[in-house]
Write an enzyme that holds these catalytic residues in place. Structure first.
Site, PDB file in Angstrom:
ATOM      1  N   HIS A 306       0.859  -1.195   0.000  1.00  0.00           N
ATOM      2  CA  HIS A 306       0.000   0.000   0.000  1.00  0.00           C
ATOM      3  C   HIS A 306       0.889   1.237   0.000  1.00  0.00           C
ATOM      4  O   HIS A 306       1.943   1.251   0.634  1.00  0.00           O
ATOM      5  CB  HIS A 306      -0.910   0.003   1.234  1.00  0.00           C
ATOM      6  CG  HIS A 306      -2.033   0.983   1.155  1.00  0.00           C
ATOM      7  ND1 HIS A 306      -1.883   2.318   1.487  1.00  0.00           N
ATOM      8  CD2 HIS A 306      -3.327   0.826   0.788  1.00  0.00           C
ATOM      9  CE1 HIS A 306      -3.046   2.929   1.329  1.00  0.00           C
ATOM     10  NE2 HIS A 306      -3.939   2.057   0.906  1.00  0.00           N
ATOM     11  N   ASP A 363      -7.886  -3.912  -0.325  1.00  0.00           N
ATOM     12  CA  ASP A 363      -8.443  -4.067  -1.672  1.00  0.00           C
ATOM     13  C   ASP A 363      -8.393  -5.513  -2.146  1.00  0.00           C
ATOM     14  O   ASP A 363      -9.251  -5.952  -2.911  1.00  0.00           O
ATOM     15  CB  ASP A 363      -7.690  -3.165  -2.653  1.00  0.00           C
ATOM     16  CG  ASP A 363      -7.824  -1.689  -2.305  1.00  0.00           C
ATOM     17  OD1 ASP A 363      -8.963  -1.234  -2.170  1.00  0.00           O
ATOM     18  OD2 ASP A 363      -6.799  -1.010  -2.145  1.00  0.00           O
TER      19      ASP A 363
END
Length: 428
Positions: A306, A363
């Site tokens: 991320h 995600d």
């Protein structure tokens, strides 16, 4: 809180600037007088080293994997709270009492309906229009119907518009989905929870009763909580920038939706799901892991690592648990989901990914869960926008209430031609 002084030497002169300390996180050098004193700007593409505002809403420590809403860890909220309670927290600063939560939930439920003329807007879109295109248009059009809550200088107007946006977003999103299928719109049922109502409006039909699966309802509620706010990201900054001009709240949130639509922002879970489809079956995972390690191979493992979280994404832990609950409840047997679980297992045990801290992020899990529930990938970003609306609204309210806030006006490093005289077209 103003702390030490920072000294800047430029053009042979020294200038002092205050260092402001937040309650937690990096200190901030106050350079508001920099241009006036030195005639120079700072250069910070993407504003990655610039604090553009003061906020008490959300705190992220990417190195430590920390995400706090008003001081409460995201894991605790996702495990113990619900989306309505989290909305109240973001909008009001404190967790509600039982009576306050009941009153807030009742208020939101009374704003879930859309103006009937607004429903006719959907027929103006092509049947195959992307749901995010519809979201941008319909949310922006709210300002044409709700004039009684667009005076941003009036606290009551701001409160009402905030409630309307949070309440109507599920109705708008569900209608966008129904329109793409050619099915009739489902009106809200205020007997249901916020999330249960959305599921019914999305997957129910008028011809039969719709029963909300409590496991799916809980999973969706967690997804909403985990996406409710994420500090000063691109879409939130867009909402603040639009709001700094005095634009009405509906227009500001529409601007945030447009920014979120970008694949670099709101499309990560869809990209992760597409990657799993490319891999196909669990036996092919080792091949793709080796490709991911090859710097000369363009293939990348989507949903791992991320930009903000340099350690484990704190939201991913909750999603990992939720994934298994949904799979068990729905008796999922799709090879795609077997591939996801095996990929997660291998990546978490591979020294290469451990060393580079490429852990599964929110995600990776959310896309798989949403697909299992039955949402097409075109709806993923719509659901993100639905959940993030309360964060955008809270950030917008905070900005409007900040006496230090000015209209946004980023500066630039100009590298174009210097002044030159116009040449007539016949002499060029």
């Amino acid at each position: 809180m103003v702390g030490d002084q920072s000294k800047l030497s430029i053009y042979g002169k020294d200038f002092d600037y205050s260092v402001i300390k937040g309650t937690v996180g990096p200190d901030v050098i106050d350079i508001r007088k920099l241009y006036g004193q030195t005639g120079a700007f700072t250069f910070d593409p993407g504003f990655t080293s610039t604090a553009a505002c003061e906020s008490a809403l959300t705190y992220i420590d990417g190195d430590e994997g920390v995400l706090l809403h008003r001081g409460y860890p995201i894991g605790q909220l996702a495990e113990n709270s619900n989306y309505m309670e989290t909305c109240y927290l973001l909008l009001n600063g404190e967790l509600p009492s039982a009576a306050e939560l009941k009153d807030f939930s009742w208020t939101i439920s009374r704003h879930t309906m859309l103006h009937e003329q607004l429903m006719s807007f959907y027929s103006g879109f092509r049947r195959d229009a992307h749901p995010m295109a519809i979201m941008c248009g319909v949310v922006g059009a709210l300002s044409a119907f709700y004039h009684d809550s667009t005076d941003i200088a009036d606290p009551d107007h701001r409160r009402i518009s905030s409630h309307r946006l949070v309440a109507k977003m599920p109705t708008i999103a569900a209608a966008a989905y129904k329109y793409s299928l050619g099915q009739p719109f489902m009106y809200p049922d205020n007997k249901l929870s916020y999330t249960g109502n959305f599921l019914r409006m999305t997957f129910g039909v008028p011809a039969e009763e719709y029963e909300v699966n409590p496991v799916i309802e809980k999973a969706m509620d967690r997804i909403f909580i985990l996406h409710a706010d994420h500090e000063q990201n691109a879409s939130t900054s867009t909402v603040r920038l639009a709001g700094s001009s005095g634009a009405n709240p509906f227009a500001c949130i529409a601007a945030g939706i447009a920014c979120l639509w970008g694949p670099a922002h709101g499309g990560a879970n869809e990209a992760a799901l597409n990657m799993l489809r490319e891999i196909g079956t669990p036996d092919k995972i080792p091949h793709y892991i080796e490709r991911a390690k090859d710097k000369n191979d363009p293939f990348r493992l989507m949903g791992f690592g991320h930009r903000v979280y340099k350690n484990y994404d704190p939201r991913a832990t909750v999603m990992q648990q939720t994934l298994r609950e949904v799979f068990a409840a729905m008796k999922v047997t799709d090879p795609l989901f077997d591939t996801a679980l095996k990929l997660e297992e291998l990546a978490l045990s591979d020294p290469y990914f451990i060393e580079k801290k490429l852990f599964p992020n929110v995600d990776f899990y959310s896309g798989i869960i949403l697909s299992a529930i039955g949402f097409p990938t075109t709806m993923f970003t719509v659901l993100f926008a639905l959940a993030r609306t309360v964060g955008w609204v809270a950030q917008w309210n905070e900005m409007i209430s900040d006496p230090a806030q000015k209209i946004g006006r980023p500066r630039q490093l100009y590298t174009g031609p210097t002044e030159r005289d116009y040449v007539a077209i016949d002499k060029r």
